[in-house]
Design a protein around this motif. Sequence first.
Motif, PDB file in Angstrom:
ATOM      1  N   GLY A  88       1.069  -1.319   0.205  1.00 43.29           N
ATOM      2  CA  GLY A  88       0.176  -0.343   0.184  1.00 43.29           C
ATOM      3  C   GLY A  88       0.611   1.420  -0.095  1.00 43.29           C
ATOM      4  N   THR A 111      -6.760   2.076  -1.515  1.00 40.87           N
ATOM      5  CA  THR A 111      -7.675   3.197  -2.173  1.00 40.87           C
ATOM      6  C   THR A 111      -7.050   4.279  -1.944  1.00 40.87           C
ATOM      7  N   THR A 118       3.382  -8.443  -7.075  1.00 41.24           N
ATOM      8  CA  THR A 118       1.765  -7.804  -6.692  1.00 41.24           C
ATOM      9  C   THR A 118       1.226  -8.107  -8.010  1.00 41.24           C
ATOM     10  N   ARG A 124      -9.800  -5.503  -3.858  1.00 45.25           N
ATOM     11  CA  ARG A 124      -8.527  -5.221  -2.654  1.00 45.25           C
ATOM     12  C   ARG A 124      -8.593  -5.747  -1.587  1.00 45.25           C
ATOM     13  N   ILE A 173      -0.935   1.920  -5.300  1.00 43.75           N
ATOM     14  CA  ILE A 173       0.116   0.366  -4.799  1.00 43.75           C
ATOM     15  C   ILE A 173       1.390   1.527  -4.730  1.00 43.75           C
ATOM     16  N   GLU A 208      -1.659  -6.190   0.627  1.00 47.28           N
ATOM     17  CA  GLU A 208      -2.126  -5.096   0.367  1.00 47.28           C
ATOM     18  C   GLU A 208      -2.040  -3.434  -0.146  1.00 47.28           C
ATOM     19  N   ILE A 209      -3.447  -3.606  -1.134  1.00 47.55           N
ATOM     20  CA  ILE A 209      -2.813  -2.433  -1.197  1.00 47.55           C
ATOM     21  C   ILE A 209      -3.841  -1.287  -0.860  1.00 47.55           C
ATOM     22  N   ASP A 234     -13.028  -2.065  -3.591  1.00 46.97           N
ATOM     23  CA  ASP A 234     -13.235  -2.332  -2.229  1.00 46.97           C
ATOM     24  C   ASP A 234     -12.661  -4.061  -2.404  1.00 46.97           C
ATOM     25  N   TRP A 263      -7.094   3.289  -6.773  1.00 46.99           N
ATOM     26  CA  TRP A 263      -6.088   2.007  -5.552  1.00 46.99           C
ATOM     27  C   TRP A 263      -4.654   2.461  -5.926  1.00 46.99           C
TER      28      TRP A 263
END
Lengths: 392, 392
Positions: free
Chosen positions: A2, A335, A362, A322, A347, A332-333, A319, A345
């Motif tokens: 994230g 918003t 990823t 994700r 990243i 995990e990435i 969502d 999103w």
Amino acid sequence: MGPGPITADPRVLRAMSAQLVGQFDPSMTAYMTETMALYRAVFRTTNQQTFLVDGTSRAGIEAALVSLIEPGDRVLVPIFGRFGHLLVEIAERCRAEVHTIEMPWGEVFEPETVERAVRAVSPKMLATVHGDTSTTMCQPLADIGRICRDNDVLFYCDATASLGGNTFELDAWGLDVATAGLQKCLGGPSGSAPISISPRAVDVINARKNVEAGIREHQDVAHGSRIASNYFDLAMIMDYWGDRRLNHHTEATTMLYAARECARLLVAEGIDRAVERHRRHGAAMLAGVRGLGLTVFGDVAHKMHNVVAVEIPTGLDGDAARAALLNDFGIEIGTSFGPLHGRVWRIGTMGHNARKEAVLLTLAALEQVLRAGNVPITAGGGVGAAQEVYAS
Amino acid sequence: MGPGPITADPRVLRAMSAQLVGQFDPSMTAYMTETMALYRAVFRTTNQQTFLVDGTSRAGIEAALVSLIEPGDRVLVPIFGRFGHLLVEIAERCRAEVHTIEMPWGEVFEPETVERAVRAVSPKMLATVHGDTSTTMCQPLADIGRICRDNDVLFYCDATASLGGNTFELDAWGLDVATAGLQKCLGGPSGSAPISISPRAVDVINARKNVEAGIREHQDVAHGSRIASNYFDLAMIMDYWGDRRLNHHTEATTMLYAARECARLLVAEGIDRAVERHRRHGAAMLAGVRGLGLTVFGDVAHKMHNVVAVEIPTGLDGDAARAALLNDFGIEIGTSFGPLHGRVWRIGTMGHNARKEAVLLTLAALEQVLRAGNVPITAGGGVGAAQEVYAS
């Protein structure tokens, strides 16, 4: 993967399991002094006053603003994302007269725009974010530094999201105060805020020095208007990190170990090489998401190296996608906030996550999740495009 | 073996080497919720709003005071040591009208004295320290809680030095807000401040809720006078720890792991048993220093379990003796502040240091240092007296 906080470097985790030592143990004060020198290298500064504020990134921001701003002072904030609004918020609570200029999310300011505003407002301080993670944009600062110097304006910058992964030159760019956090390119946990303060900003702060009752000594005459926060009173905190060792608070020992280790790793790698590593893996991720057929948000020429914002494909529940990445692949990435919430999103490729395997895994997982969501994609296009960047 | 920070419990150190997880990862938010429940047990409260402030102990104090006090509010502070002065300092910076009553260092207040002051001042809030490490005194709070309730006064208490090692009953004593730190009886590092807030104090705080720009949503109407600090805005922080998960800051993940583990260990042991352990080892240390022939400072009947202040023998260089203890035996003890600086040593028995071997080794080493300093002592008298306490 994230936009931060990120997984920490295992060496930072190990440093945090070290036993504590006493607050004024010579080994503890030596660690503090060493940490100051390490962060001078990270911020690229000769500022003596370079140390840690005990708290998350916004603790560093608030310490800088509340220690410099007196009620009624004019502050100019160029806003190009969520964290510009945060600077306004904090400056207002310091009872500043806050003036703003705004760019649409996804863009940065031209120096001329900033210069016009500085001349119109004549602020005591200009406060800006360097890299705003909400939009991924990275504001060029060298020209703004020159403008601030020419107009005798204090120049504060929040470098939380950018420091260590993008070129940052505190002295060369004419910054007076910069603050950061560990949880982005520095590869550590949230909870410690490195800060560096120029001699002229130190003078402004020390002109308000009021040592608290209970530890005040004969030589401590009260100066100027008392800083509105005790916890963020940089005049006292500088005396805790300095020769006097004023007992303002009990330094957060484990977070000091973490901050020290983050900077040791960065200095050992070389700041320029660390920035280049972030550039390279950021470029691979950017090529990868485009290779999958996704659209990137914002002015890519001004993107931070360490994070990319990707438009969520039409018809896909962003969502849910994700959640699938997290629950099925353990990745995990993020918003974003405000106008970009649910639209992009974010990243990240930062700190310990700026690694080839993290990027490729990823992209491979994202391809599967997009396919399961019936998004038209180029099979293998993400990993392939990233591999091309690595091969070049 | 100083008055805190102390050596951490090895299990807390291990918890801090765990890998980080994302801010809104379900496992992270579950840890947050679990930590709230654990600290309800530690504070002995049913207060829903029981969580962590990210910073050292005084971050918790400042969060409580700045969120509750509006400029001009009357605040009464009974002072019986350095940390009473700190409460005054912070309340003044919140622009309160601060009234004080003072006891000589080494004594505590009788309820009648406090009641007279409450009636004379009619404060909005009474703020006091529970255990003041500068003097080792522990102020009884139950009567003050009754006085505050009878007079409709908000009752704040700084329990940093006492919590976990001395009886503390947030609900039964009628406290509205209490804050603490990990680096005393909780056996962790400085850098996280547990806080608990009663429903009536929550109402006072939420009457001033102003969600910051950048994350504000349609339903967020600004209320009352904005809290002067963004970082310490408990109205927003409660919404971060609550169902809304308002993205106020990035929780200091590693310090959350530490705070959680400290409370887990305490709850597993049982709060009453932990207090009894501190009482027992504190009694052994007290008997031990007396058994060596040293004089104890202050009203011993009101001493905290976890620290004892010892008069430095006449003719001895107290700092040189402390240096010898540290350099030759690896044991740190403290001196104190203000009127007691250089006059007393403070020896702690708290957290992981509330152990028989820690007490006996300290007394054995202290005997050697005193002997080398030509202080007349009873050979073996320290360890012997402590052993008698353990045998009883």
